[in-house]
Design an enzyme around this catalytic site. Structure first.
Site, short mmCIF file in Angstrom:
data_model
loop_
_atom_site.label_atom_id
_atom_site.label_comp_id
_atom_site.label_asym_id
_atom_site.label_seq_id
_atom_site.Cartn_x
_atom_site.Cartn_y
_atom_site.Cartn_z
CD GLU A 1 -38.85 15.16 29.91
OE1 GLU A 1 -39.21 15.92 29.76
OE2 GLU A 1 -37.41 15.10 29.63
CG HIS B 1 -29.08 15.94 36.96
ND1 HIS B 1 -29.21 16.73 36.65
CD2 HIS B 1 -29.42 15.49 35.65
CE1 HIS B 1 -29.19 17.17 35.53
NE2 HIS B 1 -30.05 16.77 34.62
#
Lengths: 340, 324
Positions: free
Chosen positions: B60, B127
C-alpha cells in the site's frame, strides 16, 4: 562512456567545486546562527550528486535524500535559490515552508523527498510509470543512502519499478560496510532482477560512466538499475561541535575527506580536490582556466548568499495558504463561509 | 433513470470518469484480473487496459507513492485499498508525502484513495475499521463519506476531478443494501456540502456514512413518540459544511453527533468543539455523542452489535436530550 570534451570536464569540476563552496558557506551561515535547526551537508558526496544529475534532461526527474546540493546545481538551480531555501526566505522554492535537503522544483524535474529516507523511490516509480504510459522517454533517479535500504519504501518502490520495467535508477551511497553486508545488497537486487552496479563514488568519471549505462538501460526499456556508490562522506557531516550529531556516521569507520587526515600512501578521498588534481596533472585545466572557474564560483556564492540574506522572510499572514488548492472552481475546499 | 445500488453507483462513477478523462488510472490489489474483492472493478481491465487498470503487489505504501508520482506527471490516479483498514500501511506516504506536497513545495497531488470502510458485516478487527480521523487530522487531505447511491456517484466524480488528495470512504454495508434511481446525465456532488436528510424541530443528529440510515430509522421511531429529529448528513468531513450544521443547530437548539468511529478523537469531539465555540448561545442542552466505544471492532455478532451504534442507542439518547 561518451567521450568527454574539455568543456564538460570543466563543467564537472565547476559543479563539484561550486557544491563544496556553497556548502561551506551554508555551514558558515549555520555557525553564525543565521540558519536555525539542524543542518545536513554532503561534503564528500559531490561526485555522486553532480555525476548522477549531470546527464539528465528536461524530461527526466530526480529526488534525493542525500544531504548534498550537487544534483540541484548540476540541474541549473542557482546558489542564491539554495541559500534562500536553507535560510527559510520567501524567495526559496518552498517559500520557507521547508528547508534543509527538502528542495523541490518540478519545473526542473526535482521532486522534494519526505523525511523518511526512501519514500521517494515509490514516487519516482510513479513518475516513471506515467512517463512510460505517456510515451515520454524520461528517466527517474532516486539518490539515497544505506539508511534507506532496510525500509519497506525502498523495496516496495523498487519492486514496483522492476515488475513494470520502469525507468528508475536508484543510487545508494553506502558507507563502507563489512564485506558480508555489501554482498547482501547486491544479492537482494538479484532477487528483483535488478542489476547492481558498484562504483567508487569519489571518482566522478566513474560515477558518470555507470550512470550513463543505467540511463541507457532505462531509456531502452530495460527497467531499473541500482548503482552502489562509496562516497567519501565523513565526519564533516557534523561539521562543528555545536552541530546536531549526524546520525549517518554513528560509530562507523568512514573515510575522511581531509587530505591531512590520511596516511601518506593513501590516495586522496576528496572527490573535488582529487578531480582537480587529475585535471591539472593531465594538463586538462590550465591555471588561467582554473582561476576563472574559481573566480566565478566565489562570485556566485558570495552574491547568492548576500542576495538571499537580504531577501525577506515569509509573512506570518501566509501561514495557512497553500494547504489546499484554491485555484479551481471545481473544488469547494476551504472557501466561503460555509466550509472549513 | 434506473435503480442503482451504492456499489454500482461507485462502479459507474469510476467507469464514466475513466471514459471521460484518459488521465484517470486505477491502482490496487486484485482490481484487474480478479475484478476487485467486491467485484466492483469487474470488466475495467478489459475495457481500459493494463496501463490504466494496474494490479499491484501487496504494498500500500509503495503503490500510493506511485500514485503520487503519477499525479505529478498529470495523471489522476485512483488508489483502491482492498479494505480501508489497510490504509494504515500507507500512512507515511499519505500524511508525509501526499498531504504536505502542495504546502511544502507547491505541487498538488490530485489522487483519490478509496475503499470499503466500516463494520457490521462480521469482518472482525482488521476489515471493519473507520480510519477517517487519522486523515481528518492531517492538513492537506479531504475526506468524504457518502451515505446514498446518488452521493456515492456524485462525490466520487467530484473527488476524481479535485486537485487535492481525497480520501473516499465507501461503507461496505451499504454496497448492496442501499439503492435508488440515479439520473442518466453526468453530475457531481461538490465536496464540502452537507445535506439535511430529514427535517425536524427538536434535535439535530449530525452524522455521516452508514449512520445516516441509523439516524433516519431512529427519527422514524421517535416521531411516533412526538420527538422530531432533524438529520444532517455531512457527506464531507473535510471540508466541513459549517453553514448547514449551524442552521440546523439554530433551528433545533439540541445536538446529537452520531458516528460509527470510536469515541475519543472522533469527529463528534471536533464538531462539539466547533459548536461550543460558534453556537453556544443556541444550545439548550448538552452536546450528546453516540459513537462506538474506544475498542477495536470485535468479531463476534453480539460484541459487534454492541460496538456499532444501533437505533435503540440513538432513541434512548434522544429521549434524554429531549428532556432538557
Amino acid at each position: 562512456m561518451s567521450r568527454l570534451g574539455k568543456r564538460e570536464l570543466h563543467e564537472l569540476f565547476y559543479y563539484m567545486k561550486l557544491t563544496r563552496r556553497l556548502e561551506e558557506e551554508v555551514a558558515s551561515l549555520h555557525r553564525e546562527r543565521k540558519i536555525e535547526g539542524s543542518l545536513f551537508l554532503g561534503m564528500g558526496q559531490e561526485a555522486v550528486s553532480v555525476g548522477t544529475a549531470y546527464r539528465l534532461g528536461s524530461t527526466d526527474a530526480i529526488a534525493s535524500s542525500l544531504p548534498s546540493f550537487g544534483h540541484l546545481l548540476a540541474l541549473g538551480v542557482q546558489p542564491t535559490e539554495i541559500f534562500a531555501h536553507v535560510l527559510g526566505k520567501d524567495t526559496g522554492p518552498t517559500g520557507g515552508r521547508d528547508g534543509s535537503i527538502f528542495f523541490g522544483d518540478w519545473r526542473r524535474g526535482v521532486v522534494s523527498p519526505s523525511g523518511h529516507p526512501a519514500t521517494h523511490l515509490g514516487v519516482l516509480a510513479g513518475v516513471a510509470l506515467a512517463s512510460k504510459s505517456q510515451s515520454r522517454s524520461g528517466v527517474t533517479v532516486a539518490l539515497a543512502d544505506e539508511r534507506s535500504v532496510a525500509t519497506g519504501d525502498f523495496h516496495e518502490g523498487l519492486n514496483f519499478a522492476a515488475v513494470h520495467r520502469l525507468a528508475l535508477i536508484v543510487v545508494v551511497d553506502q558507507v563502507p560496510l563489512p564485506a558480508a553486508e555489501d554482498q547482501a545488497l547486491y544479492d537482494r537486487m538479484r532477487g528483483y532482477g535488478v542489476p547492481s552496479l558498484p562504483v567508487d563514488g569519489v571518482d566522478i568519471l566513474q560515477v558518470l560512466q555507470v550512470i550513463e549505462t543505467a540511463i541507457d538501460r532505462a531509456r531502452g526499456g530495460k527497467g531499473p538499475t541500482l548503482v552502489e556508490v562509496r562516497s567519501a562522506r565523513g565526519p564533516r557531516y557534523g561539521f562543528d561541535e555545536d552541530a546536531v550529531p549526524f546520525p549517518f556516521v554513528g560509530g562507523r569507520s568512514v573515510a575522511p575527506i581531509d587530505p591531512d587526515d590520511r596516511a601518506e600512501d593513501e590516495p586522496s578521498r576528496d572527490p573535488v580536490g582529487g578531480f582537480e588534481s587529475f585535471l591539472v596533472d593531465h594538463t586538462l585545466l590550465q591555471p588561467v582556466e582554473r582561476g576563472l572557474i574559481l573566480e566565478r564560483i566565489e562570485r556566485l556564492v558570495a552574491d547568492g548568499r548576500r542576495s538571499a540574506e537580504k531577501d525577506s522572510f515569509p509573512g506570518a499572514d501566509l501561514l495557512e495558504n497553500g494547504v489546499y488548492d484554491t485555484s479551481s472552481s471545481r473544488t469547494e475546499a476551504a472557501s466561503g463561509s460555509d466550509t472549513v | 433513470m434506473a435503480v442503482t445500488t451504492y456499489l454500482e453507483a461507485i462502479r459507474q462513477a469510476l467507469w464514466e470518469e475513466m471514459e471521460r478523462d484518459p488521465n484517470v488510472i486505477m491502482l490496487g490489489e486484485d482490481i484487474g484480473t480478479y475484478g476487485g474483492a467486491f467485484k466492483l472493478t469487474k470488466g475495467f481491465l478489459d475495457e481500459f487496459g493494463a496501463e490504466r487498470v494496474i494490479d499491484t503487489p501487496i504494498s500500500e505504501e509503495g503503490y500510493t507513492g506511485v500514485a503520487v508520482g503519477a499525479a505529478y506527471m498529470g495523471l489522476r490516479p485512483i488508489v483502491e485499498f482492498q479494505f480501508m483498514d489497510f490504509i494504515a500501511s500507507a500512512f507515511n506516504m499519505i500524511t508525509n508525502f501526499a498531504a504536505k506536497s502542495r504546502y511544502r513545495w507547491g505541487e498538488g497531488v490530485p489522487i483519490v484513495m478509496r475503499g470499503p470502510t466500516g463494520g457490521g458485516v462480521r469482518a472482525g478487527p482488521f476489515h471493519s475499521q473507520s480510519p477517517e480521523m487519522h486523515f481528518v487530522h492531517t492538513p492537506g487531505i479531504k475526506v468524504v463519506a457518502p451515505a446514498t447511491a446518488y452521493d456515492a456517484k456524485g462525490l466520487l466524480k467530484a473527488a476524481i476531478r479535485d486537485e487535492d488528495p481525497v480520501l473516499y470512504l465507501e461503507h461496505k454495508k451499504l454496497y448492496r443494501k442501499v439503492k435508488e434511481e440515479l439520473p442518466d446525465e453526468d453530475y457531481v456532488v461538490p465536496l464540502g456540502r452537507g445535506v439535511v436528510r430529514r427535517e425536524g424541530k427538536d434535535i439535530v443528529v449530525i452524522t455521516y456514512g452508514a449512520m445516516v440510515h441509523t439516524a433516519l430509522e431512529s427519527a422514524a421511531a421517535l416521531a411516533e413518540e412526538g420527538i422530531e429529529l432533524e438529520v444532517v448528513d455531512l457527506r464531507s468531513l473535510v471540508p466541513l459544511d459549517r453553514k448547514t450544521v449551524f442552521a440546523s443547530v439554530k433551528k433545533t437548539n439540541k445536538v446529537m453527533i452520531l458516528h460509527e468511529d470510536t469515541r475519543t478523537g472522533g469527529m463528534g469531539g471536533e464538531i462539539a468543539a466547533i459548536l461550543a465555540e460558534e453556537t453556544f448561545d443556541d444550545l439548550d442542552g448538552p452536546i450528546v455523542r453516540v459513537t462506538a466505544p474506544d475498542t477495536p471492532v470485535p468479531y463476534s455478532p453480539p460484541l459487534e452489535d454492541a460496538f456499532i451504534p444501533q437505533v435503540q442507542d440513538v432513541v434512548e439518547a434522544a429521549r434524554e436530550l429531549a428532556g432538557f
